[in-house]
Design a protein around this motif. Structure first.
Motif, PDB file in Angstrom:
ATOM      1  N   LEU A 420      62.533  52.180  31.474  1.00 54.39           N
ATOM      2  CA  LEU A 420      60.932  51.905  31.092  1.00 54.39           C
ATOM      3  C   LEU A 420      60.561  50.764  31.046  1.00 54.39           C
ATOM      4  N   VAL A 421      61.151  49.985  30.314  1.00 55.95           N
ATOM      5  CA  VAL A 421      61.104  48.489  30.177  1.00 55.95           C
ATOM      6  C   VAL A 421      60.943  47.838  31.762  1.00 55.95           C
ATOM      7  N   GLU A 422      62.160  48.132  32.559  1.00 57.23           N
ATOM      8  CA  GLU A 422      61.962  47.392  33.923  1.00 57.23           C
ATOM      9  C   GLU A 422      60.799  47.813  34.315  1.00 57.23           C
ATOM     10  N   TYR A 423      60.460  49.165  34.480  1.00 50.70           N
ATOM     11  CA  TYR A 423      59.293  49.785  35.151  1.00 50.70           C
ATOM     12  C   TYR A 423      58.207  48.999  34.915  1.00 50.70           C
ATOM     13  N   ALA A 424      57.911  48.897  33.562  1.00 52.47           N
ATOM     14  CA  ALA A 424      56.610  48.307  33.040  1.00 52.47           C
ATOM     15  C   ALA A 424      56.471  46.877  33.449  1.00 52.47           C
ATOM     16  N   LEU A 425      57.828  46.011  33.441  1.00 51.88           N
ATOM     17  CA  LEU A 425      57.550  44.651  34.016  1.00 51.88           C
ATOM     18  C   LEU A 425      56.982  44.658  35.536  1.00 51.88           C
ATOM     19  N   VAL A 426      57.751  45.370  36.351  1.00 55.18           N
ATOM     20  CA  VAL A 426      57.344  45.495  37.624  1.00 55.18           C
ATOM     21  C   VAL A 426      55.939  46.119  38.035  1.00 55.18           C
ATOM     22  N   TYR A 427      55.703  47.322  37.479  1.00 57.72           N
ATOM     23  CA  TYR A 427      54.269  47.721  37.612  1.00 57.72           C
ATOM     24  C   TYR A 427      53.364  46.935  37.044  1.00 57.72           C
ATOM     25  N   TYR A 428      53.408  46.231  35.926  1.00 63.04           N
ATOM     26  CA  TYR A 428      52.181  45.335  35.564  1.00 63.04           C
ATOM     27  C   TYR A 428      52.208  44.203  36.658  1.00 63.04           C
ATOM     28  N   GLU A 429      53.210  43.597  37.114  1.00 64.21           N
ATOM     29  CA  GLU A 429      53.088  42.447  38.047  1.00 64.21           C
ATOM     30  C   GLU A 429      52.636  43.199  39.339  1.00 64.21           C
ATOM     31  N   ASP A 430      52.682  44.058  39.594  1.00 65.54           N
ATOM     32  CA  ASP A 430      52.145  44.573  40.927  1.00 65.54           C
ATOM     33  C   ASP A 430      50.796  44.946  41.055  1.00 65.54           C
ATOM     34  N   PHE A 431      50.580  45.736  39.933  1.00 65.71           N
ATOM     35  CA  PHE A 431      49.325  46.537  39.896  1.00 65.71           C
ATOM     36  C   PHE A 431      48.248  46.233  38.633  1.00 65.71           C
ATOM     37  N   VAL A 432      48.796  45.807  37.521  1.00 64.19           N
ATOM     38  CA  VAL A 432      47.770  45.563  36.503  1.00 64.19           C
ATOM     39  C   VAL A 432      47.394  44.050  36.514  1.00 64.19           C
ATOM     40  N   LYS A 433      48.102  43.107  36.560  1.00 59.84           N
ATOM     41  CA  LYS A 433      47.966  41.587  36.683  1.00 59.84           C
ATOM     42  C   LYS A 433      47.008  41.320  37.404  1.00 59.84           C
ATOM     43  N   PRO A 434      47.104  41.917  38.922  1.00 62.80           N
ATOM     44  CA  PRO A 434      45.908  41.434  39.665  1.00 62.80           C
ATOM     45  C   PRO A 434      44.653  41.768  39.651  1.00 62.80           C
ATOM     46  N   THR A 435      44.424  42.938  38.826  1.00 60.43           N
ATOM     47  CA  THR A 435      43.190  43.379  38.366  1.00 60.43           C
ATOM     48  C   THR A 435      42.705  42.995  37.150  1.00 60.43           C
ATOM     49  N   LYS A 436      43.219  42.448  36.320  1.00 57.08           N
ATOM     50  CA  LYS A 436      42.851  41.864  34.949  1.00 57.08           C
ATOM     51  C   LYS A 436      41.405  41.133  35.214  1.00 57.08           C
ATOM     52  N   LYS A 437      40.644  41.497  34.035  1.00 62.85           N
ATOM     53  CA  LYS A 437      39.322  40.642  34.106  1.00 62.85           C
ATOM     54  C   LYS A 437      38.857  40.508  32.701  1.00 62.85           C
ATOM     55  N   TYR A 438      39.172  39.293  32.196  1.00 59.92           N
ATOM     56  CA  TYR A 438      38.684  39.073  30.693  1.00 59.92           C
ATOM     57  C   TYR A 438      37.120  38.935  30.959  1.00 59.92           C
ATOM     58  N   ARG A 439      36.670  39.073  29.672  1.00 59.28           N
ATOM     59  CA  ARG A 439      35.351  38.598  29.396  1.00 59.28           C
ATOM     60  C   ARG A 439      35.167  37.963  28.062  1.00 59.28           C
ATOM     61  N   ALA A 440      34.497  36.946  27.907  1.00 62.07           N
ATOM     62  CA  ALA A 440      33.966  36.321  26.601  1.00 62.07           C
ATOM     63  C   ALA A 440      33.186  37.323  25.720  1.00 62.07           C
ATOM     64  N   PRO A 441      33.673  37.134  24.209  1.00 60.44           N
ATOM     65  CA  PRO A 441      32.793  38.052  23.423  1.00 60.44           C
ATOM     66  C   PRO A 441      31.556  37.692  23.242  1.00 60.44           C
ATOM     67  N   THR A 442      30.761  38.552  22.700  1.00 58.91           N
ATOM     68  CA  THR A 442      29.319  38.062  22.387  1.00 58.91           C
ATOM     69  C   THR A 442      29.252  37.800  20.978  1.00 58.91           C
ATOM     70  N   ALA A 443      28.283  37.128  20.707  1.00 51.28           N
ATOM     71  CA  ALA A 443      28.121  36.775  19.367  1.00 51.28           C
ATOM     72  C   ALA A 443      28.384  37.730  18.132  1.00 51.28           C
ATOM     73  N   THR A 444      27.754  39.090  18.421  1.00 58.29           N
ATOM     74  CA  THR A 444      27.877  40.298  17.513  1.00 58.29           C
ATOM     75  C   THR A 444      29.356  40.552  17.525  1.00 58.29           C
ATOM     76  N   GLU A 445      30.162  40.621  18.716  1.00 61.35           N
ATOM     77  CA  GLU A 445      31.526  40.873  18.974  1.00 61.35           C
ATOM     78  C   GLU A 445      32.449  39.862  18.242  1.00 61.35           C
ATOM     79  N   ILE A 446      32.089  38.646  18.174  1.00 64.57           N
ATOM     80  CA  ILE A 446      32.697  37.455  17.559  1.00 64.57           C
ATOM     81  C   ILE A 446      32.718  37.841  15.860  1.00 64.57           C
ATOM     82  N   ALA A 447      31.537  38.296  15.412  1.00 64.07           N
ATOM     83  CA  ALA A 447      31.563  38.586  14.069  1.00 64.07           C
ATOM     84  C   ALA A 447      32.356  39.764  13.640  1.00 64.07           C
ATOM     85  N   ALA A 448      32.391  40.727  14.583  1.00 65.58           N
ATOM     86  CA  ALA A 448      33.455  41.991  14.385  1.00 65.58           C
ATOM     87  C   ALA A 448      34.887  41.536  14.457  1.00 65.58           C
ATOM     88  N   LEU A 449      35.263  40.699  15.398  1.00 67.50           N
ATOM     89  CA  LEU A 449      36.425  40.162  15.700  1.00 67.50           C
ATOM     90  C   LEU A 449      36.979  39.454  14.421  1.00 67.50           C
TER      91      LEU A 449
END
Length: 529
Positions: A420-449
């Protein structure tokens, strides 16, 4: 080994569809008897294109019914995987090499079409070999049967002559289902042209029952040609061929896709004309690709067997086939992680289950009643998120996290988890990584974080996953998230670059409290967008 009457009763109470299908066979034997002395299961395969995952699914599901039948009955069974490799090569699949060469061999039986890959005697031999190797790799108990060999050996001769005898009755069943033009040329027999070797769809002008022959006119020479219907000189037309096969082999059970329901009805009618009882059956829904289109071996859309096994276990594929077979399901890459975790969940639950719950568990049917014992500390989805957060590129890094989380778990003792560790590395590289989209936290979210950091710092590094989960919940509530799902979605988007994610408490316990705190601080101070 056949179960006790009490076990059989409980198994049937489970309502698992393989047991329901098996019970149909029990009733069939009571009603019609069993002169063969065994029950014959069949799966059909058309080798006009590369084997695809739907073919595998039919064999797997049929095997599940077969095992369920063996559990509730002491009647022996056989399973034939039948390849219709004498069928004429009608069109060139777009996913094959040597397209021009293949175009020159249209109309020939598939066993006479050269292998475009250059590795086997013919195109059919190539595809048959690929199918058998995959079925063998999964450990299926089956007998492969080639239509070409069955026709040429004379195995079908008695039934073919019976078809010739009942030619008019068969025509009366088939012709009303055809268009006006097709009615003019239709015949249940397709002669193999002695001159060209091609499978012909031509009108039959004369029939000689005593000689066992049919006569047609060669469209190119204009001459009348008489050929036997036996010995591989003719092939039966599709629906008549299916019925002929059932009768000649004595098939008791065969599944078919929902798109073949009308064909099943017609073939069943022909089987009765030939004096036999058509097999019991099950109509399953078709798999769809990511666009909701039917998967086709000629188009090559959707997943191949090799695709799935690059990213998930064979058992997860088997579970996906088991689940809701009468429901149309998308068969594309994004269904694999859930299927893997569904299998792991079912496997973990099995040892504690009893009675009908045990017989209804998919792993009972996947592993023929004896699923292995596996205790895994993490889910596949959690491994994917660990790869995402840690930027791990190798197994050693991931195993470092796993070992810190569960010191008693070692790769050499847990081959499934290691895979499963092998599968996770391959699947992440091929399907998860290309679609990742981070966003910056808002002021309200920063306080919660920032509050979340303080809550985590107040807990020990080795706190239980539940304690970390409680901390995350309490921060969300303290910051007045009316729907806590919005709080968790914010964490996933800000920390992992995705809209969905793991149970945060389990993730923090696996990734590590201090590393999670660092991840949150970096997201606040230097967000990735």
């Amino acid at each position: 080994m056949t179960a006790s009457p009490e076990q059989i009763e409980i198994a049937l109470e489970s309502k698992a569809w393989p047991f329901q299908e098996a019970q149909k066979l029990v009733e069939r034997l009571k009603k019609f008897g069993n002169p063969k002395g065994y029950v014959l299961f069949e799966t059909g395969y058309g080798p006009s294109g590369l084997p695809h995952i739907g073919t595998f699914g039919e064999v797997l599901r049929t095997t599940m019914v077969r095992h369920a039948f063996e559990f509730i009955s002491d009647v022996p069974t056989r399973l034939i995987a039948f390849s219709d490799d004498m069928d004429g090569f009608r069109k060139v699949p777009g996913n094959l090499p040597n397209q021009d060469m293949l175009q020159q061999h249209l109309g020939l039986p598939l066993t006479q079409v050269p292998d475009p890959f250059g590795t086997h005697e013919s195109f059919a031999h190539h595809n048959n070999d690929r199918l058998c190797k995959f079925l063998d790799s999964f450990g299926f108990d089956y007998e492969f049967k080639s239509a070409t060999e069955a026709y040429k050996s004379g195995e079908m001769d008695v039934t073919l002559l019976c078809m010739l005898e009942h030619y008019d009755k068969i025509m009366r069943v088939i012709l009303p289902t055809l268009g006006e033009e097709r009615q003019k040329t239709y015949s249940p027999f397709l002669p193999i042209c002695p001159r060209t070797g091609r499978v012909l769809q031509v009108p039959i002008l004369e029939r000689d029952l005593a000689a066992g022959t049919v006569t047609y006119r060669d469209e190119e020479t204009g001459k009348l040609v008489e050929v036997p219907v036996t010995g591989g000189h003719c092939k039966a037309q599709w629906k008549a061929d299916w019925a002929m096969r059932w009768v000649a082999l004595g098939v008791d059970y065969e599944m078919a896709g929902k798109d073949l329901i009308e064909s099943v009805k017609l073939s069943s009618a022909i089987a009765r004309i030939l004096g036999a009882q058509p097999p019991e059956g099950f109509n399953y829904e078709l798999f769809l690709d990511e666009n909701g289109q039917k998967i086709s071996k000629s188009k090559g859309n959707g997943l191949s067997m090799e695709d799935w096994l690059r990213y998930g276990t064979p058992e997860s594929l088997a579970l996906y086939m088991f689940q809701s077979p009468r429901k149309a399901k998308k068969l594309y890459f994004d269904v694999i992680p859930k299927a893997v975790d569904d299998y792991l969940t079912s496997l973990a639950a099995f040892p504690e289950q009893e009675g009908k719950e045990k017989y209804g568990n998919p792993v009972w049917h996947i592993h023929s009643g004896t699923p292995p014992r596996e205790e895994l500390p993490v889910s596949f989805s959690l491994l994917l998120n660990l790869v995402s957060a840690s930027n791990a590129h190798d197994k050693e890094t991931l195993w470092g996290y796993i070992s810190a989380y569960a010191p008693d778990i070692r790769a050499e003792d847990h081959p499934l988890l290691d895979k499963l560790v092998e599968y996770a590395l391959v699947y992440y590289e091929d399907f998860v990584k290309p679609t990742k989209k981070y966003r910056a936290p808002t002021a309200t979210e920063i306080a919660a974080l920032e509050d979340l950091i303080r809550e985590l710092e107040a807990l020990p590094e080795d706190a239980a996953a539940g304690e970390f989960q409680t901390a995350v919940f309490s921060v969300g509530k303290a910051h007045h998230y009316e729907n806590l799902r919005d709080w968790f979605r914010a964490l996933y988007e800000i920390l992992l670059g995705q809209q969905q994610g793991p149970r945060m408490g389990s993730f923090i316990a696996l990734y590590g409290r201090d590393k999670t705190i660092d991840l949150i601080r970096k997201a606040i101070e230097n967000p990735r967008v």
